[in-house]
Design a protein around this motif. Sequence first.
Motif, mmCIF file in Angstrom:
data_model
loop_
_atom_site.group_PDB
_atom_site.id
_atom_site.type_symbol
_atom_site.label_atom_id
_atom_site.label_comp_id
_atom_site.label_asym_id
_atom_site.label_seq_id
_atom_site.Cartn_x
_atom_site.Cartn_y
_atom_site.Cartn_z
ATOM 1 N N LEU A 78 -10.537 3.469 -7.501
ATOM 2 C CA LEU A 78 -9.895 2.550 -6.553
ATOM 3 C C LEU A 78 -10.742 2.387 -5.295
ATOM 4 N N HIS A 79 -11.372 3.465 -4.864
ATOM 5 C CA HIS A 79 -12.237 3.375 -3.686
ATOM 6 C C HIS A 79 -13.441 2.493 -3.975
ATOM 7 N N ALA A 80 -13.963 2.582 -5.183
ATOM 8 C CA ALA A 80 -15.103 1.730 -5.556
ATOM 9 C C ALA A 80 -14.730 0.256 -5.467
ATOM 10 N N VAL A 81 -13.540 -0.090 -5.926
ATOM 11 C CA VAL A 81 -13.100 -1.489 -5.858
ATOM 12 C C VAL A 81 -12.933 -1.942 -4.417
ATOM 13 N N ARG A 82 -12.414 -1.059 -3.567
ATOM 14 C CA ARG A 82 -12.277 -1.430 -2.150
ATOM 15 C C ARG A 82 -13.644 -1.693 -1.521
ATOM 16 N N LEU A 83 -14.649 -0.954 -1.984
ATOM 17 C CA LEU A 83 -15.995 -1.134 -1.440
ATOM 18 C C LEU A 83 -16.702 -2.363 -2.014
ATOM 19 N N ASP A 84 -16.405 -2.699 -3.270
ATOM 20 C CA ASP A 84 -17.099 -3.814 -3.936
ATOM 21 C C ASP A 84 -16.175 -4.460 -4.959
ATOM 22 N N ASP A 85 -15.374 -5.372 -4.496
ATOM 23 C CA ASP A 85 -14.373 -6.007 -5.361
ATOM 24 C C ASP A 85 -14.993 -6.948 -6.385
ATOM 25 N N ARG A 86 -16.266 -7.283 -6.238
ATOM 26 C CA ARG A 86 -16.916 -8.217 -7.164
ATOM 27 C C ARG A 86 -17.680 -7.493 -8.266
ATOM 28 N N ASN A 87 -17.597 -6.194 -8.304
ATOM 29 C CA ASN A 87 -18.349 -5.397 -9.284
ATOM 30 C C ASN A 87 -17.470 -5.143 -10.508
ATOM 31 N N PRO A 88 -17.796 -5.738 -11.656
ATOM 32 C CA PRO A 88 -16.945 -5.524 -12.838
ATOM 33 C C PRO A 88 -16.901 -4.071 -13.285
ATOM 34 N N TYR A 89 -17.974 -3.313 -13.039
ATOM 35 C CA TYR A 89 -17.971 -1.904 -13.412
ATOM 36 C C TYR A 89 -16.967 -1.102 -12.586
ATOM 37 N N THR A 116 -12.803 -11.291 -16.073
ATOM 38 C CA THR A 116 -12.816 -12.541 -15.305
ATOM 39 C C THR A 116 -14.093 -12.636 -14.480
ATOM 40 N N LEU A 117 -14.469 -11.516 -13.865
ATOM 41 C CA LEU A 117 -15.708 -11.489 -13.084
ATOM 42 C C LEU A 117 -16.938 -11.649 -13.967
ATOM 43 N N SER A 118 -16.885 -11.089 -15.184
ATOM 44 C CA SER A 118 -18.039 -11.117 -16.086
ATOM 45 C C SER A 118 -17.545 -11.337 -17.515
ATOM 46 N N PRO A 119 -17.453 -12.584 -17.969
ATOM 47 C CA PRO A 119 -16.857 -12.883 -19.280
ATOM 48 C C PRO A 119 -17.588 -12.270 -20.471
ATOM 49 N N SER A 120 -18.815 -11.801 -20.295
ATOM 50 C CA SER A 120 -19.541 -11.171 -21.402
ATOM 51 C C SER A 120 -19.586 -9.653 -21.256
#
Length: 220
Positions: A78-89, A116-120
């Motif tokens: 969850l912290h990773a998403v807060r730091l970089d919401d555009r990162n599919p990983y 959604t961020l990375s369809p492949s």
Amino acid sequence: SVEDLTARDMIRRGVWEFHKFTPTSLMAARDLFRKVTEIAPNAAEGHLWLGRVSVGMVAYDWTDDPASTLREGMTSALHAVRLDDRNPYAHYSVAATHTFGGALEAGKRAAERAVTLSPSFALGYLILGVAHLFSGRAAEALEALEHGLRLSPSDPNNLNWFLYAAIACYFTGQPERGLRFARRSLELRPHWTCALKIVVLCCRALDDEQQAALALDDQA
């Protein structure tokens, strides 16, 4: 900065340890990623990888305390998403930790965000399939898992995804296909008890007691 250079080196070493996929290597990777989160707390990679390692340790039963391992992983993801919401990983890390942690709807939403961020993005579809499977939606699970496997057919870690596809086949009344998936998992990890159990179930559904007995013997 020196801290950033050190963190990047530790992430590379941690990823290398992670992909060895043994109990010892995952513990080494976890130690490295924990250190990254200390020296570079604003680097999303350290947090998302700490989440991924946590799931691996729980999924393969390589921790004596799965509850606290998952709590650490869920928090880090969850912290990773807060730091970089555009990162599919980062969203994959949330999806994996929350799915295995029992927060299935949160896991599903995170997986959907990842693709959604990375369809492949194969991992996004694969963990979406597991979230569906754990929620009792075997048909939806199989569709997502097969799509993910088509996107990444040669990953050595596919043994886990083959296993879940086999389970989904079994619960959708396709034991013959389930048997094929389980055997593909066993090609990557021979004598794996989890996969052998699915072989037994699928063989019995096909009235093949001889093959079921052989799989049972292989577990002994």
